[in-house]
Design an enzyme around this catalytic site. Sequence first.
Site, PDB file in Angstrom:
ATOM      1  N   GLU A   1       0.838  36.149   1.031  1.00 31.27           N
ATOM      2  CA  GLU A   1       0.252  36.918   0.115  1.00 31.27           C
ATOM      3  C   GLU A   1       1.011  37.507  -0.919  1.00 31.27           C
ATOM      4  O   GLU A   1       2.019  37.951  -0.648  1.00 31.27           O
ATOM      5  CB  GLU A   1      -0.548  37.971   0.434  1.00 31.27           C
TER       6      GLU A   1
ATOM      7  N   GLU B   1      -2.578  51.923  -1.394  1.00 26.89           N
ATOM      8  CA  GLU B   1      -1.012  51.454  -0.781  1.00 26.89           C
ATOM      9  C   GLU B   1      -0.448  52.913  -0.458  1.00 26.89           C
ATOM     10  O   GLU B   1      -0.607  53.755  -0.987  1.00 26.89           O
ATOM     11  CB  GLU B   1      -0.363  50.770  -1.779  1.00 26.89           C
TER      12      GLU B   1
END
Lengths: 411, 277
Positions: free
Chosen positions: B51, B62
């Site tokens: 990824e 995040e």
Amino acid sequence: MNAPSNPSPVRPNDYSAYPDANGRFGDYGGQYVPETLMPLVHDLDAAYSAAKADEGFQAELAGFLTHYVGRPSPLYFAERLTAHYGGAKIYLKREELNHTGSHKINNCMGQILLARRMGKTRIIAETGAGQHGVATATVCARFGLPCVVYMGAVDVERQKPNVFRMNLLGAEVRPVTSGSATLKDAMNEALRDWVTNVHDTYYLIGSAAGMHPYPVMVRDFQAIIGREAREQILEAEGRLPDAVVACVGGGSNAIGLFHPFLNDAEVKIFGVEAAGEGLDTGRHAAAINGGRPGVLHGNMTYLLQDREGQIEEAHSISAGLDYPGIGPEHAWLHDVGRATYLSATDTESLEAYSLLAKLEGILPAIESAHALARLPEITKEVGKDGIVVLNLSGRGDKDVAAVAAHLGMEI
Amino acid sequence: MSKARIDARFAALKAEGRAAFVAYVMAGDPDAATAAKILAGLPAAGADLIELGFPFSDPMAEGPPIQRAAQRALKNGMTLQGTLDLARGFRAGDVTTPLILMGYMNLIVTCGIEAFARDAADAGVDGVIVVDCPPEEAGPLADALDAAQVSLIRLATPTSDDLRLKTIVRRTSGFVYYVSVAGVTGVKEADAAEVAPHVARVRAASGLPVAVGFGIKTPERAAAIARVADAVVVGSALVDEIAEAVEMNEDVTQRVLSKVSSLAKAVRSARVGQTTV
């Protein structure tokens, strides 16, 4: 959705019929949130729709707005300010007289009652100037709910009195140092908290921005400003105003004033964005005048961003307008041409702040002073027989230190 | 063609009777040249899929490690086009390891959804995960990626009930990414026993392999998840290695790849002596 590069808007017959079922105002709005939050925003949407239709809820809210917030707020004819500009009659909608000193409490009262109805036991919020944080801390104190307020570290520094007020009210203020350490970053942190504490936490957004249903919900709770103003001006003058004016950051006080007038074609609508040091300097917070459409904080709207789509820092003397986006309904009202979005610089707003203090004995919030700063042009355009209603969204005591600093004075 | 690469990789791993190890790194972290070296070294170090994050200024899902990785990358000038260049460079040297882009919607909207899908396919990208684009908003993106034969990989989470799962798995392909904890990346720790029934649920609803990520930091934890999932994703722990190596003035590439090796080894040996899932 592709960003609408060449908007070819169709003017609707009924401006008040938005958003659509998908939470869209034309191309704007929507629900661009991480999957973890999707069930929560769907729940919120359903709970809000049910509450909105519930007479018991509306009666409870009305009771608190009357006896706790102090509504209705007056619509005041600013005689000396009117004489000063020599144009249209200027009326001020005195939202600064509400409990906690700004319009923010209207929305907080609505949402805290909704949070209780949903069985939520913990409240989080973001704040820029601290007005929304104070209003949130206030209603949390009133209903005995724990409250965490995220505030950019830069804003914590320039709005110390409000930080202290929130602490007195029992709220925990968490300074946010990530990114540019202002309102957008506080909103990122609040979203991170919400995605982590999904079971008990209610996110009380203060602006008519973010993901659906927040823009419509906040607007509905703030629309009492416009409904009252409409009734009050009809009583005072026997007719509707020629123009309504408000400052716009995320745009909650503005949409609250504007919304009940959207279908009155004869009423011109002016939003005033923060031009900071000037639109041409790149240091401003004017999303419509200096940005373009994109996706941030759950919705498609006008944003300050670079060519690549990285969000740029907003700059304004006003912490409450220091946000790189704008509520999606404003983005749409701009595209369809129903509202006009002007801007005012830091300097112009400071002058307007001092002028209102001297002529009317009212210290306006530096946010509201942005709207005041465009009165010379608006009152002139409307003309001597005209009527202008301006939303005085907050009081300016919180800003005296910042104003003094800009005037080069020590207090 | 690109969807095929993901399917082929999972089919091969199923035959081997083990879970995939998926390494997440941020494009341009700490700089473009080093990121290219890291990417090129990942398959040999044991990454079965990769990824590749494209940095965004406001990554709302995040935790601090990936926020800082994005800031490092942006500071060094990384862009979405720069990310695609990295992908292209990687693909020139590796034609079998699936490469998934992961990031936020605004950069894709700014690029133009169709142009993005075409460019991603041209660069050899196999799948795309857009954190802030739920099914409700994904129609145009799903159309564009379909036309470009790139997988749209969806996220399922602890808040996804069976009804919601039906919405999530519609128009998804390649695999489904199960977010193992309610929270941001790299903060809470994932618990294999808690995750197992959810993985089974997502697998049943989608008929696709299920990768588990968010909150997997150690080889032990990776092995535990590898026993119940089809793939184990580690991101924050890897970007933390980059941050520390930069700070200590160590060889960044070597340090990240050695962490990848230890995690991959744990994933590969997790099911030895066990009947396959």
